[in-house]
Scaffold this motif. Structure first.
Motif, PDB file in Angstrom:
ATOM      1  N   ARG A  21     -16.010   5.101 -70.484  1.00  0.00           N
ATOM      2  CA  ARG A  21     -16.714   5.368 -71.739  1.00  0.00           C
ATOM      3  C   ARG A  21     -18.134   4.846 -71.705  1.00  0.00           C
ATOM      4  O   ARG A  21     -18.376   3.729 -71.287  1.00  0.00           O
ATOM      5  N   TRP A  22     -19.062   5.635 -72.080  1.00  0.00           N
ATOM      6  CA  TRP A  22     -20.414   5.172 -72.355  1.00  0.00           C
ATOM      7  C   TRP A  22     -21.029   6.187 -73.309  1.00  0.00           C
ATOM      8  O   TRP A  22     -20.364   7.160 -73.692  1.00  0.00           O
ATOM      9  N   SER A  23     -22.239   5.973 -73.725  1.00  0.00           N
ATOM     10  CA  SER A  23     -22.831   6.791 -74.787  1.00  0.00           C
ATOM     11  C   SER A  23     -24.005   7.624 -74.283  1.00  0.00           C
ATOM     12  O   SER A  23     -25.165   7.223 -74.425  1.00  0.00           O
ATOM     13  N   ASN A  80     -33.242   9.739 -83.371  1.00  0.00           N
ATOM     14  CA  ASN A  80     -31.966  10.426 -83.157  1.00  0.00           C
ATOM     15  C   ASN A  80     -32.062  11.935 -83.348  1.00  0.00           C
ATOM     16  O   ASN A  80     -31.103  12.657 -83.040  1.00  0.00           O
ATOM     17  N   HIS A 135     -21.182   9.373 -78.777  1.00  0.00           N
ATOM     18  CA  HIS A 135     -22.298   8.433 -78.951  1.00  0.00           C
ATOM     19  C   HIS A 135     -22.415   8.158 -80.455  1.00  0.00           C
ATOM     20  O   HIS A 135     -22.701   9.061 -81.239  1.00  0.00           O
ATOM     21  N   GLN A 136     -22.154   6.927 -80.815  1.00  0.00           N
ATOM     22  CA  GLN A 136     -22.237   6.554 -82.233  1.00  0.00           C
ATOM     23  C   GLN A 136     -23.692   6.246 -82.586  1.00  0.00           C
ATOM     24  O   GLN A 136     -24.460   5.798 -81.746  1.00  0.00           O
ATOM     25  N   PHE A 137     -24.040   6.465 -83.845  1.00  0.00           N
ATOM     26  CA  PHE A 137     -25.426   6.180 -84.257  1.00  0.00           C
ATOM     27  C   PHE A 137     -25.462   5.840 -85.747  1.00  0.00           C
ATOM     28  O   PHE A 137     -24.684   6.356 -86.556  1.00  0.00           O
ATOM     29  N   ALA A 138     -26.396   4.958 -86.070  1.00  0.00           N
ATOM     30  CA  ALA A 138     -26.588   4.555 -87.468  1.00  0.00           C
ATOM     31  C   ALA A 138     -27.977   4.941 -87.964  1.00  0.00           C
ATOM     32  O   ALA A 138     -28.303   4.697 -89.125  1.00  0.00           O
ATOM     33  N   GLY A 139     -28.776   5.521 -87.087  1.00  0.00           N
ATOM     34  CA  GLY A 139     -30.146   5.858 -87.451  1.00  0.00           C
ATOM     35  C   GLY A 139     -30.249   7.154 -88.238  1.00  0.00           C
ATOM     36  O   GLY A 139     -30.472   8.228 -87.671  1.00  0.00           O
ATOM     37  N   ARG A 179     -33.245   8.015 -72.359  1.00  0.00           N
ATOM     38  CA  ARG A 179     -32.177   7.261 -73.042  1.00  0.00           C
ATOM     39  C   ARG A 179     -30.941   7.133 -72.164  1.00  0.00           C
ATOM     40  O   ARG A 179     -30.250   6.123 -72.183  1.00  0.00           O
ATOM     41  N   ARG A 184     -27.234  -0.522 -69.131  1.00  0.00           N
ATOM     42  CA  ARG A 184     -26.144  -0.978 -69.997  1.00  0.00           C
ATOM     43  C   ARG A 184     -25.816  -2.416 -69.608  1.00  0.00           C
ATOM     44  O   ARG A 184     -25.480  -2.679 -68.459  1.00  0.00           O
ATOM     45  N   ARG A 186     -24.150  -6.386 -70.991  1.00  0.00           N
ATOM     46  CA  ARG A 186     -23.285  -7.050 -71.945  1.00  0.00           C
ATOM     47  C   ARG A 186     -23.451  -8.564 -71.848  1.00  0.00           C
ATOM     48  O   ARG A 186     -23.772  -9.092 -70.776  1.00  0.00           O
TER      49      ARG A 186
HETATM   50  C1  LIG Z   1     -22.864   0.936 -85.233  1.00  0.00           C
HETATM   51  C2  LIG Z   1     -23.653   1.548 -84.107  1.00  0.00           C
HETATM   52  C3  LIG Z   1     -24.913   2.064 -84.354  1.00  0.00           C
HETATM   53  C4  LIG Z   1     -25.646   2.678 -83.326  1.00  0.00           C
HETATM   54  N1  LIG Z   1     -26.840   3.295 -83.621  1.00  0.00           N
HETATM   55  C5  LIG Z   1     -27.447   4.027 -82.669  1.00  0.00           C
HETATM   56  C6  LIG Z   1     -28.573   4.841 -82.996  1.00  0.00           C
HETATM   57  O1  LIG Z   1     -28.990   4.948 -84.162  1.00  0.00           O
HETATM   58  N2  LIG Z   1     -29.165   5.548 -81.983  1.00  0.00           N
HETATM   59  C7  LIG Z   1     -28.699   5.494 -80.690  1.00  0.00           C
HETATM   60  O2  LIG Z   1     -29.271   6.170 -79.821  1.00  0.00           O
HETATM   61  N3  LIG Z   1     -27.617   4.747 -80.360  1.00  0.00           N
HETATM   62  C8  LIG Z   1     -26.975   4.033 -81.305  1.00  0.00           C
HETATM   63  N4  LIG Z   1     -25.843   3.306 -80.996  1.00  0.00           N
HETATM   64  C9  LIG Z   1     -25.354   3.295 -79.597  1.00  0.00           C
HETATM   65  C10 LIG Z   1     -25.516   1.919 -78.971  1.00  0.00           C
HETATM   66  O3  LIG Z   1     -26.886   1.685 -78.716  1.00  0.00           O
HETATM   67  C11 LIG Z   1     -24.672   1.848 -77.697  1.00  0.00           C
HETATM   68  O4  LIG Z   1     -23.325   1.993 -78.012  1.00  0.00           O
HETATM   69  C12 LIG Z   1     -24.894   0.520 -76.978  1.00  0.00           C
HETATM   70  O5  LIG Z   1     -26.196   0.432 -76.472  1.00  0.00           O
HETATM   71  C13 LIG Z   1     -23.923   0.312 -75.843  1.00  0.00           C
HETATM   72  O6  LIG Z   1     -24.015   1.363 -74.920  1.00  0.00           O
HETATM   73  P1  LIG Z   1     -22.700   2.139 -74.441  1.00  0.00           P
HETATM   74  O7  LIG Z   1     -22.063   2.738 -75.672  1.00  0.00           O
HETATM   75  O8  LIG Z   1     -23.183   3.177 -73.473  1.00  0.00           O
HETATM   76  O9  LIG Z   1     -21.776   1.141 -73.808  1.00  0.00           O
HETATM   77  C14 LIG Z   1     -25.101   2.712 -82.009  1.00  0.00           C
HETATM   78  C15 LIG Z   1     -23.831   2.168 -81.759  1.00  0.00           C
HETATM   79  C16 LIG Z   1     -23.105   1.615 -82.795  1.00  0.00           C
HETATM   80  C17 LIG Z   1     -21.696   1.104 -82.499  1.00  0.00           C
END
Ligand SMILES: Cc1cc2nc3c(=O)[nH]c(=O)nc-3n(C[C@H](O)[C@H](O)[C@H](O)COP(=O)(O)O)c2cc1C
Length: 207
Positions: A21-23, A80, A135-139, A179, A184, A186
């Motif tokens: 898993r990654w984003s 985003n 890929h989760q995002f809050a933006g 992007r 990545r 931790r």
């Molecule tokens: C609550 C939350 C909000 C996030 N918001 C954004 C965002 O707005 N834009 C974006 O590109 N990634 C966003 N991310 C992705 C994180 O940046 C990403 O999960 C983190 O850097 C770890 O990378 P990975 O998922 O590849 O392990 C968000 C992730 C979470 C869980």
């Protein structure tokens, strides 16, 4: 297609679908999810555990090309807005946080946010096990989108979960492709775990 973004060194021993898993931020704009796949992803969230089985989550399904997708895209942050619209679908998570519209209404569940996060995680892992990425995002403009979705005051809009097939980075704009190359990293186990009290970090065999 390169898979070098995951697993990271240290994560190779995790089980699938956690391991890979990654984003990603580059999605195949021609790929769509069928109804059965969307149901399967929602079922993963539906069967997540929650405090007292309170299930304090609602997911708005935004399939690319749908009215809900248009609503979402209109409120995306600049960062985003380049990549999110290309994913096949976005699941917008909302949490049931209070029992009434008044600011001092009692909490619906003290663990609502914890539970929604866990349901979202299950959805993302189900996606990976189906060969998809997420890929989760809050933006995004939470207030504006919540209003457009008719979200009641008892609920709070939390995140979007973009789901789709990974696209070819060579076809993406420079900013989006970059992007996908972000490192990545931790925090180490000594930072995230304790062997005893607060001041006793866990000393693991690996970072
Ligand atoms: C609550 C939350 C909000 C996030 N918001 C954004 C965002 O707005 N834009 C974006 O590109 N990634 C966003 N991310 C992705 C994180 O940046 C990403 O999960 C983190 O850097 C770890 O990378 P990975 O998922 O590849 O392990 C968000 C992730 C979470 C869980």
């Amino acid at each position: 297609m390169t898979t070098r973004r995951a697993p990271q060194p240290g994560a190779e021993h995790l089980s699938e679908p956690l391991r890979s898993r990654w984003s990603p931020s580059v999605y195949d704009a021609a790929h769509t999810l069928d109804r059965a796949e969307i149901d399967q992803l929602l079922h993963a969230a539906q069967w997540a555990p929650s405090a007292g089985n309170s299930q304090p989550w609602v997911f708005f399904v935004c399939e690319r090309g749908s009215a809900n997708h248009d609503r979402l895209v209109a409120h995306l942050s600049r960062g985003n807005s380049g990549w999110v619209p290309l994913a096949a679908a976005v699941f917008l998570s909302a949490g049931h946080v209070s029992t009434g519209a008044d600011a001092d209404a009692p909490a619906y569940s003290d663990y609502a946010l914890y539970d929604v996060g866990q349901a979202a995680a299950h959805l993302t892992l189900q996606a990976r096990s189906m060969g998809l990425h997420s890929h989760q995002f809050a933006g995004f403009d939470h207030e504006g989108l919540a209003a457009d979705l008719g979200l009641p005051a008892t609920h709070v809009l939390l995140t979007g979960i973009a789901v789709g097939l990974r696209g070819d980075p060579a076809s993406a704009d420079e900013r989006t492709a970059a992007r996908d190359l972000r490192v990545r990293e931790r925090n180490g186990l000594g930072e995230i775990a304790r062997a005893g009290t607060w001041t006793e970090p866990w000393v693991g065999d690996r970072a």
